[in-house]
Motif scaffolding. Structure first.
Motif, short mmCIF file in Angstrom:
data_model
loop_
_atom_site.label_atom_id
_atom_site.label_comp_id
_atom_site.label_asym_id
_atom_site.label_seq_id
_atom_site.Cartn_x
_atom_site.Cartn_y
_atom_site.Cartn_z
N VAL A 88 0.97 -1.02 -0.09
CA VAL A 88 -0.09 0.06 0.08
C VAL A 88 0.82 1.37 0.16
CG1 VAL A 88 -1.53 1.27 1.51
CG2 VAL A 88 -1.98 -1.11 0.88
N VAL A 89 1.87 1.27 0.92
CA VAL A 89 2.71 2.44 1.23
C VAL A 89 3.58 2.78 -0.34
CG1 VAL A 89 4.68 3.38 1.95
CG2 VAL A 89 2.84 2.59 3.33
N ASN A 90 4.07 1.41 -0.92
CA ASN A 90 4.69 1.50 -2.10
C ASN A 90 4.02 2.18 -3.27
OD1 ASN A 90 7.51 0.95 -3.50
ND2 ASN A 90 6.18 -0.57 -4.74
N SER A 91 2.69 1.82 -3.02
CA SER A 91 1.80 2.40 -4.35
C SER A 91 1.48 3.86 -4.34
CB SER A 91 0.27 1.51 -4.14
OG SER A 91 -0.28 2.31 -3.20
N GLY A 92 2.20 4.47 -3.52
CA GLY A 92 1.98 6.06 -3.45
C GLY A 92 2.48 6.60 -4.61
N THR A 93 3.57 6.02 -5.38
CA THR A 93 3.75 6.69 -6.78
C THR A 93 2.53 6.94 -7.58
OG1 THR A 93 6.04 5.49 -6.52
CG2 THR A 93 5.33 6.27 -9.05
N GLY A 94 1.67 6.18 -7.53
CA GLY A 94 0.55 6.20 -8.67
C GLY A 94 -0.19 7.81 -8.22
N PRO A 95 -0.67 7.82 -6.92
CA PRO A 95 -1.45 9.21 -6.56
C PRO A 95 -0.30 10.28 -6.99
CG PRO A 95 -1.92 7.42 -5.00
CD PRO A 95 -0.69 6.99 -5.84
N GLY A 96 1.06 10.25 -6.69
CA GLY A 96 1.73 11.14 -7.03
C GLY A 96 1.74 11.68 -8.43
N LEU A 97 1.64 10.61 -9.25
CA LEU A 97 1.82 10.80 -10.70
C LEU A 97 0.50 11.59 -11.07
CD1 LEU A 97 3.42 7.63 -12.09
CD2 LEU A 97 4.46 10.03 -11.97
N VAL A 98 -0.83 11.12 -10.62
CA VAL A 98 -1.82 11.60 -10.74
C VAL A 98 -1.75 13.27 -10.45
CG1 VAL A 98 -4.51 11.59 -10.42
CG2 VAL A 98 -3.21 9.53 -10.82
N ALA A 99 -1.38 13.56 -9.18
CA ALA A 99 -1.37 14.82 -8.60
C ALA A 99 -0.58 15.64 -9.61
CB ALA A 99 -0.85 14.87 -7.20
N ALA A 100 0.62 14.93 -10.16
CA ALA A 100 1.42 15.76 -10.98
C ALA A 100 0.78 16.05 -12.43
CB ALA A 100 2.82 15.22 -11.17
N GLY A 101 0.02 15.17 -12.84
CA GLY A 101 -0.83 15.29 -14.10
C GLY A 101 -1.85 16.45 -14.02
N VAL A 102 -2.44 16.35 -12.75
CA VAL A 102 -3.34 17.53 -12.76
C VAL A 102 -2.79 18.91 -12.50
CG1 VAL A 102 -4.88 18.39 -10.84
CG2 VAL A 102 -4.99 15.92 -11.28
N LEU A 103 -1.55 19.04 -11.88
CA LEU A 103 -0.98 20.30 -12.03
C LEU A 103 -0.60 20.83 -13.37
CD1 LEU A 103 1.52 19.97 -8.99
CD2 LEU A 103 -0.37 21.51 -9.31
N ALA A 104 -0.08 19.62 -14.16
CA ALA A 104 0.30 19.89 -15.41
C ALA A 104 -1.01 20.49 -16.41
CB ALA A 104 1.06 18.80 -16.17
N LEU A 105 -2.15 19.92 -16.35
CA LEU A 105 -3.24 19.94 -17.07
C LEU A 105 -3.70 21.51 -16.58
CD1 LEU A 105 -5.86 17.06 -16.80
CD2 LEU A 105 -4.56 18.17 -18.97
N VAL A 106 -3.70 21.72 -15.27
CA VAL A 106 -4.06 23.09 -14.96
C VAL A 106 -3.11 24.38 -15.20
CG1 VAL A 106 -4.77 24.54 -12.85
CG2 VAL A 106 -5.51 22.19 -13.00
N LEU A 107 -1.90 24.01 -15.14
CA LEU A 107 -0.67 25.14 -15.08
C LEU A 107 0.08 25.01 -16.39
CD1 LEU A 107 0.35 24.59 -11.38
CD2 LEU A 107 -1.03 26.41 -12.34
N LEU A 108 0.48 24.04 -17.19
CA LEU A 108 1.44 24.03 -18.28
C LEU A 108 0.81 24.90 -19.13
CD1 LEU A 108 2.46 20.47 -18.84
CD2 LEU A 108 3.56 22.39 -17.80
#
Length: 385
Positions: free
Chosen positions: A139-159
């Motif tokens: 479960v802890v190791n799966s945190g990479t996924g939500p982090g990538l989603v968060a980065a993608g949302v930032l990119a959609l909003v800000l890039l």
């Protein structure tokens, strides 16, 4: 039947997942997401981009080695070091006036992920009961996924405003690290495990080899995945959504952890790396198809993240008392493979093209899966240290 996690355990796991999400998904691996826009503004090519990615992988390895030495004594303080390194590094990237400053900050920030992994493995080992520990690690190791989603949302909003995106990533990393430090507030376990002996390192030989190959093959997606889609003419929004699909795939690992953690480590490894290999090949052969790209990214996100969880299960099966050290060894080797893979891919993309580069990478990932089929039973434990 496995029991549910207690409330304190859930808080610790949620915060730990958050630190992995921040240091890996928002900082270390988001480099490839923002790379095309950073290149456009700062004016550097694929060779420099690959060199920075390679350097970041080397520094990650340094952090992971140091973390493995210190984890048993000071896991909470490793959390602080990981948080500050990644968070401040991202803030410096956001304000970088030149390629040199940006590259140096990107390389340094990568140490945060290297420090975070052994810290979290140790915290879970110390605080989670043995019958729930395997699922907790997944479960802890799966945190990479939500982090990538968060980065993608930032990119959609800000890039194309990549500077603000990195600034937000840095601030979020500092915030989640502080929460985890407080959540892990119970005293550390007394004493430290004995240093592993020669037989322990011999027992790690096969997972080390396949982790190295898997890291080298997977590097092309993290470094040039979005750039390849941009070059293939995929609309900008779709390229960012594809990155989010990577994160969504990785996020599902938490949901499948109960299923995969019940498998033998070798079976986990073969399944997850086979999925990842197919995804890399599909991305290389059909980068212009949005439907194929989205599906491939989701599958790669799941396969990659679940494969790293399989490595934790593998080293835990070899010696449960040295799981933090074993995780660090395997993650260091995996990222060392990424360092080599990123550098080689940077050269190949400019000479033979992205299709050939991705196909070669996919074959390498498939080889890492196939080698484990001939290694015998993975349940062998280290009898003496």
């Amino acid at each position: 039947m496995k029991r549910s996690f207690s409330l304190p355990d859930r808080v610790l796991l949620a915060a730990g997942l958050g630190l992995v999400a921040a240091t890996y998904g928002l900082v270390r691996l988001a480099y490839g997401l923002f790379l095309p826009d950073v290149q456009h503004d700062l004016g550097f090519g694929a060779d420099v981009g690959g060199a920075v990615s390679s350097g970041a992988s080397v520094v990650y390895c340094v952090g992971a080695v140091g973390g493995s030495v210190l984890a048993a004594r000071a896991a909470r303080w490793l959390v602080v070091a990981a948080t500050v390194t990644a968070g401040v590094g991202a803030l410096v990237m956001a304000s970088s006036p030149t390629t040199a400053v940006f590259g140096t900050a990107a390389v340094g920030a990568s140490a945060g992920a290297g420090l975070a992994s052994p810290a979290m493995v140790q915290l879970v080992t110390d605080r989670i009961p043995a019958d729930r520990r395997g699922r907790a690690q997944a479960v802890v190791n799966s945190g990479t996924g939500p982090g990538l989603v968060a980065a993608g949302v930032l990119a959609l909003v800000l890039l194309p405003d990549w500077r603000t995106a990195w600034a937000v990533a840095g601030a979020l990393t500092l915030a989640v690290g502080a929460v985890l430090f407080l959540a892990a507030g119970r005293p550390e376990r007394g004493g430290t495990p004995a240093l592993p002996g020669r037989s322990w390192f011999v027992a790690q030989t096969v997972p080390v080899v396949v982790a190295l190959l898997f890291g080298a093959g997977s590097a092309v997606v993290w470094t040039y995945g979005r750039s390849t889609l941009v070059d293939a003419g995929v609309p900008t929004t779709a390229t960012v959504v594809a990155w989010i699909a990577l994160g969504v795939g990785g996020s599902t690992v938490a949901a499948t952890a109960r299923w995969t953690s019940a498998m033998a480590p070798r079976r986990q490894w073969v399944l997850t790396t086979t999925v990842a290999a197919g995804a890399v090949l599909a991305l290389g052969l059909l980068p212009g198809s949005v439907e194929v790209t989205l599906a491939s990214c989701a599958l790669f996100g799941w396969g990659y993240t679940a494969a790293t969880g399989a490595l934790i299960a593998w080293t835990a099966a070899i010696d449960p008392e040295q799981v933090a050290a074993g995780t660090s060894v395997l993650f260091v080797v995996l990222v060392a493979g990424q360092a080599v893979g990123a550098a080689v891919a940077g050269v190949l993309v400019g000479t033979v093209g992205t299709t050939t580069t991705f196909v070669a990478a996919g074959v390498l990932v498939a080889v890492s899966s196939g080698l484990s089929l001939h290694t015998g039973d993975l349940r062998t434990a280290v009898a003496t240290r």
